[in-house]
Write a protein that holds these residues in place. Structure first.
Motif, PDB file in Angstrom:
ATOM      1  N   THR A  41      -3.220  -6.692   5.212  1.00 16.48           N
ATOM      2  CA  THR A  41      -3.640  -7.197   4.067  1.00 16.48           C
ATOM      3  C   THR A  41      -3.624  -6.351   2.794  1.00 16.48           C
ATOM      4  N   GLN A  42      -4.355  -5.021   2.963  1.00 15.49           N
ATOM      5  CA  GLN A  42      -4.556  -4.007   1.964  1.00 15.49           C
ATOM      6  C   GLN A  42      -3.226  -3.599   1.676  1.00 15.49           C
ATOM      7  N   LYS A  43      -2.489  -3.205   2.619  1.00 14.89           N
ATOM      8  CA  LYS A  43      -0.905  -2.616   2.369  1.00 14.89           C
ATOM      9  C   LYS A  43      -0.136  -3.760   1.636  1.00 14.89           C
ATOM     10  N   CYS A  44      -0.220  -5.132   1.970  1.00 15.94           N
ATOM     11  CA  CYS A  44       0.764  -5.956   1.173  1.00 15.94           C
ATOM     12  C   CYS A  44      -0.016  -6.105  -0.385  1.00 15.94           C
ATOM     13  N   ARG A  45      -1.179  -5.910  -0.663  1.00 17.83           N
ATOM     14  CA  ARG A  45      -1.668  -6.083  -1.950  1.00 17.83           C
ATOM     15  C   ARG A  45      -1.408  -4.537  -2.553  1.00 17.83           C
ATOM     16  N   ASP A  46      -1.670  -3.658  -2.093  1.00 19.15           N
ATOM     17  CA  ASP A  46      -1.046  -2.398  -2.635  1.00 19.15           C
ATOM     18  C   ASP A  46       0.269  -2.463  -3.098  1.00 19.15           C
ATOM     19  N   ASN A  48       2.124  -5.047  -3.800  1.00 19.05           N
ATOM     20  CA  ASN A  48       2.256  -6.375  -4.626  1.00 19.05           C
ATOM     21  C   ASN A  48       3.088  -7.317  -3.686  1.00 19.05           C
ATOM     22  N   LEU A  50       2.999 -10.378  -2.437  1.00 22.51           N
ATOM     23  CA  LEU A  50       1.845 -11.623  -2.524  1.00 22.51           C
ATOM     24  C   LEU A  50       2.807 -12.717  -2.526  1.00 22.51           C
ATOM     25  N   GLN A  71      -5.752 -14.422   4.852  1.00 22.58           N
ATOM     26  CA  GLN A  71      -6.235 -13.373   3.975  1.00 22.58           C
ATOM     27  C   GLN A  71      -5.583 -13.354   2.549  1.00 22.58           C
ATOM     28  N   LEU A  72      -4.281 -13.613   2.429  1.00 23.07           N
ATOM     29  CA  LEU A  72      -3.414 -13.508   1.232  1.00 23.07           C
ATOM     30  C   LEU A  72      -3.211 -14.805   0.244  1.00 23.07           C
TER      31      LEU A  72
END
Length: 172
Positions: A41-46, A48, A50, A71-72
């Motif tokens: 989740t964090q790697k996807c957000r980092d 972008n 999304l 989560q996303l």
């Protein structure tokens, strides 16, 4: 957390000379599973990444994709082997080392222009991921990238997915 310590190695499975990376030992560990999903989740957000939808490939992609979708705040779409989806499907046949295989997705799974992230437990040769990307592209999806728990680097699967972001949590 050292995720590799939660992966069981099974030599000579499913055939002689193959080292199978068994994720069931990771899945049964609550902290390991939570860490895996939180890290993806964090790697996807980092980066972008999304998406509107997370596309999970049968079968072990079905384990991680819905959790990441939750989560996303994205929907989950399964890509399946033949004959398992009840409504009209789009399909693609692709080459394996010894023969061919086929993947299917419901025709109404997503709208053209939808942003998707493709998720599976493992990338080896990249054939299934590439076929999934081609299937989604034929439907007009915008593929943001791929996320894998494990990457077998010696099989060069990443080269099958040029110019697309790839997240992998551990490499062998």
């Amino acid at each position: 957390m050292e995720l590799k310590s939660l992966i069981r190695d099974i030599p000579d499975f499913p055939q002689q000379g193959i080292m199978f990376r068994d994720i069931t030992t990771l899945l049964k560990n609550p902290q390991g599973l939570r860490y895996t999903i939180d890290t993806l989740t964090q790697k996807c957000r980092d980066r972008n990444l999304l998406p509107d939808y997370i596309v999970g490939m049968e079968s072990r992609g079905f384990v991680f994709a819905p959790l990441l979708a939750y989560q996303l705040n994205a929907g989950f779409i399964p890509v399946r082997k033949p004959g398992k989806l009840p409504a009209a499907v789009h399909h693609i046949e692709y080459e394996l080392e010894y023969g061919t295989d086929r993947l299917e997705i419901h025709q109404d799974a997503l709208e053209a222009g939808a942003k998707v992230l493709v998720v599976d437990d493992l990338i080896a040769t990249g054939g299934t991921a590439k076929a999934t990307a081609e299937l989604l592209a034929k439907m007009g999806a915008k593929i943001l990238g791929f996320a894998f728990v494990i990457e077998l680097t010696g099989l060069n699967g990443r080269q099958m997915l040029p110019n697309l972001p790839i997240i992998s949590l551990m490499e062998y």
